[in-house]
Design an enzyme around this catalytic site. Sequence first.
Site, PDB file in Angstrom:
ATOM      1  N   TRP A 133       0.817  -1.218   0.000  1.00 32.94           N
ATOM      2  CA  TRP A 133       0.000   0.000   0.000  1.00 32.94           C
ATOM      3  C   TRP A 133       0.845   1.260   0.000  1.00 32.94           C
ATOM      4  CZ3 TRP A 133      -4.278  -0.348  -2.240  1.00 32.94           C
ATOM      5  CH2 TRP A 133      -5.081  -1.478  -2.106  1.00 32.94           C
TER       6      TRP A 133
ATOM      7  N   ASP B  86      -1.844   6.634   6.086  1.00 33.50           N
ATOM      8  CA  ASP B  86      -2.936   5.837   5.508  1.00 33.50           C
ATOM      9  C   ASP B  86      -3.309   4.808   6.573  1.00 33.50           C
ATOM     10  OD1 ASP B  86      -4.558   4.048   4.195  1.00 33.50           O
ATOM     11  OD2 ASP B  86      -3.095   3.500   2.637  1.00 33.50           O
TER      12      ASP B  86
ATOM     13  N   LYS C 262     -12.631  -1.459   5.650  1.00 34.95           N
ATOM     14  CA  LYS C 262     -11.884  -2.418   6.463  1.00 34.95           C
ATOM     15  C   LYS C 262     -12.433  -2.433   7.899  1.00 34.95           C
ATOM     16  CE  LYS C 262      -9.408  -2.611   2.723  1.00 34.95           C
ATOM     17  NZ  LYS C 262      -8.238  -1.829   2.422  1.00 34.95           N
TER      18      LYS C 262
HETATM   19  C1  PLP Z   1      -7.613  -1.318   1.069  1.00 33.15           C
HETATM   20  C2  PLP Z   1      -6.545  -0.315   1.279  1.00 33.15           C
HETATM   21  C3  PLP Z   1      -6.364   0.764   0.394  1.00 33.15           C
HETATM   22  C4  PLP Z   1      -7.183   0.945  -0.882  1.00 33.15           C
HETATM   23  O1  PLP Z   1      -8.510   1.184  -0.635  1.00 33.15           O
HETATM   24  P1  PLP Z   1      -9.530   1.466  -1.856  1.00 33.15           P
HETATM   25  O2  PLP Z   1     -10.740   1.924  -1.125  1.00 33.15           O
HETATM   26  O3  PLP Z   1      -9.711   0.179  -2.579  1.00 33.15           O
HETATM   27  O4  PLP Z   1      -8.947   2.507  -2.728  1.00 33.15           O
HETATM   28  C5  PLP Z   1      -5.358   1.662   0.663  1.00 33.15           C
HETATM   29  N1  PLP Z   1      -4.565   1.531   1.743  1.00 33.15           N
HETATM   30  C6  PLP Z   1      -4.710   0.513   2.614  1.00 33.15           C
HETATM   31  C7  PLP Z   1      -3.807   0.421   3.799  1.00 33.15           C
HETATM   32  C8  PLP Z   1      -5.703  -0.438   2.406  1.00 33.15           C
HETATM   33  O5  PLP Z   1      -5.858  -1.454   3.265  1.00 33.15           O
END
Ligand code: PLP
Length: 361
Positions: free
Chosen positions: A102, A172, A196
């Site tokens: 990521w 993030d 998530k």
């Molecule tokens: C799932 C995830 C993303 C991407 O999320 P989207 O909503 O599919 O763009 C980015 N960073 C992390 C840490 C993730 O787990």
Amino acid sequence: MSRAFNFSAGPAVLPESVLRQAQEELLEWGGERASVMEVSHRGKAFMEMAEAAERDLRELLAIPQHYRVLFLQGGASQHFAQVPMNLARPGQPVDFVLTGAWSEKAIAEAAHFCAPRVAASAAAGVFRGIPERSQWRLSEEAAYVHIASNETIHGVEFFESPDTGAMPLVADMSSNLLSRPIDVSRYGLIFAGAQKNIGPSGLVIVIVREDLLERSTGRVARIFDYACHAREKSLLNTPPTFGWYLAGLVFRWLKGQGGLAAMAQVNDRKAAMLYAAIDGSGGYYANRVDPAARSRMNVPFALHDPALDALFLEESRAAGLLALKGHRVVGGMRASIYNAMPEEGVAALVSFLRDFAQRHG
Ligand SMILES: *Cc1c(COP(=O)(O)O)cnc(C)c1O
């Protein structure tokens, strides 16, 4: 048939009581005689719900007054682009800590808007740990430092908020926001896709220090401009209304569970139980992440013989344990054990692991 234990990395399990409440009020929400999905986002009922959700989130995370909370769309990936658009000047360096898939994706997207640098990398160790803060080489000119606080695919997590001095820290937190208390004041900007640990996909939460909003003034299209969204209280255009509503129910559920300190205790117990089963399997299962950096949210593991993978997935699914297949980048298995995964779910997985190893030893 009944609901199974869902170990999906995302979209992921939601609290059952939250889903039941949403089901109960799906057709007629509050006094509206219509669904929450069918009413104006500028109407009184929606605005009150939206404000209550923000209040609850602020309380859960103890968000200081000089931070703004935005409820936006686009997925976390959109914000890989939108953060540098707003916080960096074109061509300005931005420091990244590369810890897995990521942060790698975030670097690639940022390259369209700034000059990303890798200030520290765990790539040489195939993403099994967090580079020591003392090893990071930060640039004086950087607009900010970016980390992925939990690498959902590689199963690596930051347990401390790194000290970056006056340099704003951007995180993030898509897969670990709300899993434990954090000190928001250590961050310049936090973003998290909802699917998530927060709610349904389509909603992204951004928590941003007010002074950073000034950086983008007049430079980017309004729809990408965090300052515009902040001024309009996330109602610049139609927000993801159902996601906002459901996230609000999740925040209330978290408060009912005792808040984030209580969640952290449960999450620690669940992760400890699962890692102990993997480590105690005599090599039948393995997780190779540095124990000091093992994620409490996403637990990748491999079977000693990959030829058993398909059988493992078939039998686990039949036992009511869903979505244990690992990400294609890492292979093997992965169990995601977010806030809404009950301890009984992890206990059921642990007993399945033992049972499977015995039967196919
Ligand atoms: C799932 C995830 C993303 C991407 O999320 P989207 O909503 O599919 O763009 C980015 N960073 C992390 C840490 C993730 O787990």
